[in-house]
Design a protein around this motif. Structure first.
Motif, PDB file in Angstrom:
ATOM      1  N   THR A  58      35.159  18.903  12.220  1.00 18.21           N
ATOM      2  CA  THR A  58      33.736  18.826  11.904  1.00 18.21           C
ATOM      3  C   THR A  58      32.993  18.135  13.055  1.00 18.21           C
ATOM      4  O   THR A  58      33.611  17.447  13.876  1.00 18.21           O
TER       5      THR A  58
ATOM      6  N   ASN B 202      45.453  18.459   7.774  1.00 15.95           N
ATOM      7  CA  ASN B 202      44.237  19.251   7.589  1.00 15.95           C
ATOM      8  C   ASN B 202      44.344  20.491   8.458  1.00 15.95           C
ATOM      9  O   ASN B 202      44.546  20.384   9.669  1.00 15.95           O
ATOM     10  N   ALA B 203      44.225  21.665   7.863  1.00 17.78           N
ATOM     11  CA  ALA B 203      44.354  22.914   8.616  1.00 17.78           C
ATOM     12  C   ALA B 203      43.015  23.489   9.051  1.00 17.78           C
ATOM     13  O   ALA B 203      42.976  24.538   9.695  1.00 17.78           O
ATOM     14  N   LYS B 204      41.927  22.802   8.731  1.00 17.81           N
ATOM     15  CA  LYS B 204      40.604  23.346   9.048  1.00 17.81           C
ATOM     16  C   LYS B 204      40.132  22.901  10.430  1.00 17.81           C
ATOM     17  O   LYS B 204      40.662  21.952  11.009  1.00 17.81           O
ATOM     18  N   ALA B 205      39.121  23.587  10.935  1.00 16.86           N
ATOM     19  CA  ALA B 205      38.555  23.217  12.232  1.00 16.86           C
ATOM     20  C   ALA B 205      37.874  21.861  12.136  1.00 16.86           C
ATOM     21  O   ALA B 205      37.416  21.443  11.063  1.00 16.86           O
TER      22      ALA B 205
ATOM     23  N   GLU C 130      44.878  23.487  -0.511  1.00 20.45           N
ATOM     24  CA  GLU C 130      44.389  24.644   0.249  1.00 20.45           C
ATOM     25  C   GLU C 130      45.493  25.220   1.130  1.00 20.45           C
ATOM     26  O   GLU C 130      45.676  26.445   1.188  1.00 20.45           O
TER      27      GLU C 130
ATOM     28  N   LEU D 120      43.612  27.417   8.799  1.00 25.42           N
ATOM     29  CA  LEU D 120      43.782  27.700   7.383  1.00 25.42           C
ATOM     30  C   LEU D 120      43.772  29.197   7.100  1.00 25.42           C
ATOM     31  O   LEU D 120      44.612  29.699   6.351  1.00 25.42           O
ATOM     32  N   GLY D 121      42.838  29.908   7.718  1.00 18.20           N
ATOM     33  CA  GLY D 121      42.725  31.341   7.471  1.00 18.20           C
ATOM     34  C   GLY D 121      43.852  32.168   8.042  1.00 18.20           C
ATOM     35  O   GLY D 121      43.973  33.354   7.726  1.00 18.20           O
ATOM     36  N   ARG D 122      44.701  31.562   8.865  1.00 18.32           N
ATOM     37  CA  ARG D 122      45.809  32.292   9.485  1.00 18.32           C
ATOM     38  C   ARG D 122      47.143  32.009   8.823  1.00 18.32           C
ATOM     39  O   ARG D 122      48.138  32.690   9.103  1.00 18.32           O
TER      40      ARG D 122
ATOM     41  N   ARG E 146      41.329  21.637  18.710  1.00 16.94           N
ATOM     42  CA  ARG E 146      41.793  22.267  17.480  1.00 16.94           C
ATOM     43  C   ARG E 146      40.868  23.398  17.041  1.00 16.94           C
ATOM     44  O   ARG E 146      39.669  23.380  17.301  1.00 16.94           O
ATOM     45  N   VAL E 147      41.460  24.379  16.366  1.00 18.77           N
ATOM     46  CA  VAL E 147      40.698  25.484  15.782  1.00 18.77           C
ATOM     47  C   VAL E 147      41.106  25.604  14.316  1.00 18.77           C
ATOM     48  O   VAL E 147      42.059  24.970  13.861  1.00 18.77           O
ATOM     49  N   ASP E 148      40.382  26.438  13.592  1.00 14.97           N
ATOM     50  CA  ASP E 148      40.731  26.662  12.189  1.00 14.97           C
ATOM     51  C   ASP E 148      42.069  27.385  12.091  1.00 14.97           C
ATOM     52  O   ASP E 148      42.258  28.447  12.691  1.00 14.97           O
TER      53      ASP E 148
END
Length: 228
Positions: free
Chosen positions: A87, A82-85, A188, A160-162, A156-158
Motif C-alpha cells: 500500500t 501478506n500476498a497483496k501488493a 485469503e 494473491l491473484g496468481r 513487491r507485486v501482487d
C-alpha cells in the motif's frame, strides 16, 4: 525427504527459529535489493528440490520463488505474511526507515519502534526475554542488510491473484493477535491455493518465537506427510 529451507522476515535472523526443533534446515539470509534478484539468488544456491518455509518477507519471497519455479518446491509453509501488493502507507514507511538508517539510526532502534506490533500482549507480558531477543535480531541484521530488505519490499507485486496456479502443498500459519499481517490475510491466501491447509495460534507476528514447540511440531508433522 527434500531438505527444509527457512527464510526469516525483515530485520530478523536465525534466532526466529530457536526452540522449534527445526535443526539442520538451510537458512539463507535475504540480502538482495529486489524480489526478482532474491528469487534468482536462492534458485541458484538451493538444492534441486526442497520444502520452503518463510515468515513475513521470507514467506513473500517463498511465494515468488514457488511461482517462478514450482517444479523445485515440494512444499511451502507461509507464516505471518501478506500476498497483496504494498500500500502507499507501507511504501512511505519503508522509505522513512531507509532515511532513518541513512541518518544513522540503528536496525535495533527501528525494531524497538515496532516492538508492540511484533509480539502479542500476552507474550510481551509473560515472556519479557522475548523482547530482548527481538531487539537482538535487529542488532545482528545490521544496517546494510536491513536497507537491502527495505528496498526489496518496495519491489513487491501482487501475488494473491496468481496463487491459484500453484500445485504446491501449502501450510498457511497465522497468529490471531498479529496486527501486521492479520488472520484474514492468511484466509485469503489459503482460499487461493487448492492444496492449502490453514492453522492459527494465539500469537503475534513473530509466531515461531512465541510458539516455538507448537510451530516446530506442526511443520515437522506436515512436512513428513509430504512423502506419503
Amino acid at each position: 525427504m527434500p531438505p527444509l529451507v527457512l527464510l526469516a522476515g525483515m530485520n530478523c535472523t536465525e534466532d526466529l527459529w530457536t526452540g522449534t526443533g527445526l535443526d539442520g534446515a538451510i537458512r539463507p539470509a535475504l540480502l538482495c535489493e529486489s524480489m526478482d534478484a532474491q528469487v534468482d539468488a536462492l534458485l541458484a544456491e538451493l538444492p534441486e528440490r526442497f520444502v520452503i518455509a518463510g515468515l513475513s518477507l521470507g514467506a513473500i519471497v517463498a511465494m515468488a520463488l514457488a511461482l517462478a519455479a514450482p517444479e523445485r518446491v515440494a512444499g511451502m509453509c507461509l507464516v505471518s505474511t501478506n500476498a497483496k501488493a504494498p500500500t502507499p502507507a507501507q511504501r512511505a514507511g519503508w522509505d522513512d526507515w531507509i532515511a532513518r538508517l541513512d541518518a544513522g539510526e540503528t536496525p535495533e532502534g527501528l525494531q524497538e519502534r515496532i516492538l508492540p506490533s511484533l509480539l502479542s500482549p500476552d507474550a510481551s507480558r509473560e515472556h519479557p526475554g522475548l523482547a530482548d531477543r527481538v531487539r537482538g535480531m535487529g542488532r545482528a541484521t545490521g544496517a546494510a542488510a536491513l536497507r537491502a530488505q527495505l528496498l526489496m519490499q518496495g519491489t513487491r507485486v501482487d501475488l494473491l491473484g496468481r496463487l491459484s496456479a500453484l500445485p504446491t502443498p501449502t501450510l498457511v500459519v497465522s497468529g490471531r493477535d498479529d496486527v501486521i499481517c492479520p488472520p484474514h490475510f492468511h484466509t485469503e491466501i489459503a482460499s487461493e491455493i487448492s492444496r492449502a491447509r490453514l492453522v492459527s495460534y494465539d500469537a503475534g507476528h513473530l509466531l515461531p518465537m512465541e510458539k516455538p514447540r507448537e510451530f516446530g511440531r506442526l511443520l515437522t508433522s506436515w512436512r513428513a506427510k509430504l512423502r506419503a
